[in-house]
Design an enzyme around this catalytic site. Sequence first.
Site, PDB file in Angstrom:
ATOM      1  N   CYS A 158     -25.959  -1.347  -2.296  1.00 46.82           N
ATOM      2  CA  CYS A 158     -26.176  -0.113  -2.968  1.00 46.82           C
ATOM      3  C   CYS A 158     -27.376   0.485  -2.687  1.00 46.82           C
ATOM      4  O   CYS A 158     -27.764   1.596  -3.195  1.00 46.82           O
ATOM      5  CB  CYS A 158     -26.226  -0.653  -4.511  1.00 46.82           C
ATOM      6  SG  CYS A 158     -27.661  -1.644  -4.930  1.00 46.82           S
ATOM      7  N   THR A 159     -28.190   0.001  -1.529  1.00 47.22           N
ATOM      8  CA  THR A 159     -29.495   0.510  -1.350  1.00 47.22           C
ATOM      9  C   THR A 159     -29.389   2.002  -0.827  1.00 47.22           C
ATOM     10  O   THR A 159     -30.283   2.731  -1.255  1.00 47.22           O
ATOM     11  CB  THR A 159     -30.075  -0.393  -0.228  1.00 47.22           C
ATOM     12  OG1 THR A 159     -29.252  -0.453   0.761  1.00 47.22           O
ATOM     13  CG2 THR A 159     -30.589  -1.666  -0.873  1.00 47.22           C
TER      14      THR A 159
END
Length: 329
Positions: free
Chosen positions: A76-77
């Site tokens: 998700c970064t």
Amino acid sequence: MLGFIDLFCGGGFGARGAVFGGGKPLLAVDAWDLATETYKANFPEATVIQKKIEEIDPFQYRSKFRPDVLLTSPECTAHSIARGAKPGNEKSRETAISIFPWIDAFNPRWVIVENVNRMKQWERHEELITTLERYGYTVSQLLLNASEFGTPQSRKRLFLICDRDGATITKETLLASHQKTQKNAKSIIDWSGQYKSTPLYKPGRAQSTVERAERAIASLGKNIPFLIVYYGSDYAGGWQTLDAPLRTVTTIDRFGLVTWDKGEPMLRMLQPPELLKAMGAGSSHQLPAGNRRDKVKLCGNGVCSPVMEVIFGEINRIMQSEHSLAIAV
């Protein structure tokens, strides 16, 4: 029990919730060695693989596992505002697309995709939804805050809950079917004194830290404990009270606890066992290895257990209801 395969499994916080909700981990995959070591320590009955999922041929496990649920938490970064001004990494984003060979191999009835809310702004998000629908899934897109599900943390995440048999799940249904008491940040604090604090005004303390604390003291008054919040992006003044859920745990240290000793403010950082409580995993979950920074990262990368417990509980309820109806007919 609902057997599940756990992709991007992390330290198993989502899996812990799934188990609480009636699930059983069959196979788990993550590229980080500390994550897989933590998962093995907590779920020794599961097969755990340390590799990127795109490096694995899922068909080699097809005869061994028959999952009801494919549980996934893609990287998700590249979607998150926590990455600051860094450009998004398209390869990281596309780990969500890598789940489809696993769907091909196992044909699970349910697929769950968890990610940050900003995933909806990804240019391939609609492609992801459309492809899931082409596979025959009805996709429920839910924006859920973990604090509403009994987690002592405010953590907003996107959940795609997909059913091949057409069931839809709503946030309202989850909240109504599985009532959870809201918890606050105070509930995660270890008040035993084993973690030592130092004076807020000690020499060398960063001025920005002192300013955050002084804003809180000006608002609350003296002798009231509170949390300094670093790396904030919500313009909340860099602090929070203890009677609200903890703000989002990230992969870096961001919470300092201010307490009082004879009228003087004292400061220490929250410790991994406290952050573990904030993830809602329960006292049985372990963080067996790694240094402090690693353990903070494990928590920040995790899925809050109570949310997954409610989701699995609802899936179980749906399937048991269908089974009862089939018997009655």
